[in-house]
Enzyme design. Structure first.
Site, PDB file in Angstrom:
ATOM      1  N   GLY A 116     -87.123  33.549  16.029  1.00 54.63           N
ATOM      2  CA  GLY A 116     -87.813  33.878  14.792  1.00 54.63           C
ATOM      3  C   GLY A 116     -89.196  34.411  15.086  1.00 54.63           C
ATOM      4  O   GLY A 116     -89.792  34.067  16.121  1.00 54.63           O
TER       5      GLY A 116
ATOM      6  N   CYS B 210     -92.744  27.855  19.793  1.00 53.14           N
ATOM      7  CA  CYS B 210     -93.278  28.950  18.994  1.00 53.14           C
ATOM      8  C   CYS B 210     -93.823  30.005  19.947  1.00 53.14           C
ATOM      9  O   CYS B 210     -94.512  29.654  20.907  1.00 53.14           O
ATOM     10  CB  CYS B 210     -94.395  28.420  18.088  1.00 53.14           C
ATOM     11  SG  CYS B 210     -95.158  29.687  17.063  1.00 53.14           S
ATOM     12  N   LEU B 211     -93.519  31.278  19.680  1.00 50.74           N
ATOM     13  CA  LEU B 211     -93.999  32.349  20.565  1.00 50.74           C
ATOM     14  C   LEU B 211     -95.528  32.419  20.582  1.00 50.74           C
ATOM     15  O   LEU B 211     -96.110  32.939  21.523  1.00 50.74           O
ATOM     16  CB  LEU B 211     -93.414  33.702  20.145  1.00 50.74           C
ATOM     17  CG  LEU B 211     -91.901  33.856  20.350  1.00 50.74           C
ATOM     18  CD1 LEU B 211     -91.421  35.204  19.851  1.00 50.74           C
ATOM     19  CD2 LEU B 211     -91.507  33.653  21.807  1.00 50.74           C
TER      20      LEU B 211
ATOM     21  N   HIS C 172     -89.948  26.842   9.691  1.00 51.76           N
ATOM     22  CA  HIS C 172     -90.973  27.121  10.706  1.00 51.76           C
ATOM     23  C   HIS C 172     -91.655  28.463  10.430  1.00 51.76           C
ATOM     24  O   HIS C 172     -92.891  28.552  10.415  1.00 51.76           O
ATOM     25  CB  HIS C 172     -90.319  27.121  12.101  1.00 51.76           C
ATOM     26  CG  HIS C 172     -91.234  27.471  13.224  1.00 51.76           C
ATOM     27  ND1 HIS C 172     -91.539  26.592  14.248  1.00 51.76           N
ATOM     28  CD2 HIS C 172     -91.918  28.615  13.511  1.00 51.76           C
ATOM     29  CE1 HIS C 172     -92.383  27.175  15.090  1.00 51.76           C
ATOM     30  NE2 HIS C 172     -92.622  28.408  14.675  1.00 51.76           N
ATOM     31  N   GLU C 173     -90.840  29.508  10.195  1.00 57.77           N
ATOM     32  CA  GLU C 173     -91.420  30.848   9.975  1.00 57.77           C
ATOM     33  C   GLU C 173     -92.164  30.905   8.651  1.00 57.77           C
ATOM     34  O   GLU C 173     -93.215  31.536   8.552  1.00 57.77           O
ATOM     35  CB  GLU C 173     -90.332  31.924  10.031  1.00 57.77           C
ATOM     36  CG  GLU C 173     -89.555  32.009  11.341  1.00 57.77           C
ATOM     37  CD  GLU C 173     -90.427  32.079  12.586  1.00 57.77           C
ATOM     38  OE1 GLU C 173     -91.559  32.589  12.509  1.00 57.77           O
ATOM     39  OE2 GLU C 173     -89.981  31.589  13.639  1.00 57.77           O
TER      40      GLU C 173
ATOM     41  N   HIS D 298     -95.666  29.862   8.885  1.00 54.94           N
ATOM     42  CA  HIS D 298     -96.593  30.857   9.445  1.00 54.94           C
ATOM     43  C   HIS D 298     -97.252  31.704   8.340  1.00 54.94           C
ATOM     44  O   HIS D 298     -98.397  32.128   8.477  1.00 54.94           O
ATOM     45  CB  HIS D 298     -95.864  31.810  10.400  1.00 54.94           C
ATOM     46  CG  HIS D 298     -95.687  31.273  11.792  1.00 54.94           C
ATOM     47  ND1 HIS D 298     -96.748  30.950  12.609  1.00 54.94           N
ATOM     48  CD2 HIS D 298     -94.571  31.029  12.525  1.00 54.94           C
ATOM     49  CE1 HIS D 298     -96.282  30.526  13.783  1.00 54.94           C
ATOM     50  NE2 HIS D 298     -94.965  30.553  13.761  1.00 54.94           N
TER      51      HIS D 298
HETATM   52 CO    CO Z   1     -93.725  30.058  15.352  1.00 60.34          CO
END
Ligand code: CO
Length: 166
Positions: free
Chosen positions: A45, A93-94, A135-136, A139
């Protein structure tokens, strides 16, 4: 085009993103770039604010394998309208490389959103897809999964992260 992913503690990750109102070619191009960036980083994601674009957009592909597409979802102006049950999942998380921690979230969610053509959609999701949506979606409100940990765990991880930022 692959985009640069902002990393914690970049202040841009803490901002509130704005709704999309133009479903135009620029939006489609951006969605393509966002997905390309997610796959290039082996992510499941990626949200627009993570690449410095403060709009309410994210992409998810929980079936991607080593960066090869599985089933891609594109969410524009999403809103989680129902949530039930609970699930503990080890999240990463990236934007927070090298950290993965267990987070408790809803096991099932219903989400309303628009697709790139401007069509209204409703999706019922569970397990990993539901976790990824939550999660996304966080953000878009400047919330990171670190914020969902217990205060003790959070302070330990933040201390560790601050040590590796050179
Ligand atoms: Co993330």
């Amino acid at each position: 085009m692959k985009l640069e992913v902002l990393k914690y503690p970049d202040a841009a990750l803490r901002e509130l993103s704005e709704p999309v109102d133009n479903f135009d070619a620029a939006l489609s191009r951006f969605l393509d770039d966002l997905a390309e960036t997610m796959y290039a980083n082996n992510g499941v994601g990626l949200a627009a604010p993570q690449v410095g674009n403060r709009i309410r957009v994210f992409v998810i592909d929980v079936d991607q394998k080593d960066g090869l597409p599985g089933k891609l979802y594109e969410f524009i102006n999403p809103k989680i309208t129902k949530g039930e049950g609970s699930i503990v999942f080890e999240e990463g998380c990236l934007s927070v490389p090298g950290v993965s921690e267990e987070v408790t979230r809803k096991r099932k969610v219903q989400v309303q959103y628009w697709d790139r053509k401007g069509q209204f959609q409703v999706l019922e999701a569970e397990d990993l897809l539901a976790v990824a949506i939550q999660h996304e979606n966080d953000h878009l409100d400047g919330i990171l999964f670190l914020d969902r940990l217990s205060p003790l765990k959070r302070s330990l991880i933040k201390r560790k992260l601050s040590k590796v930022v050179l």
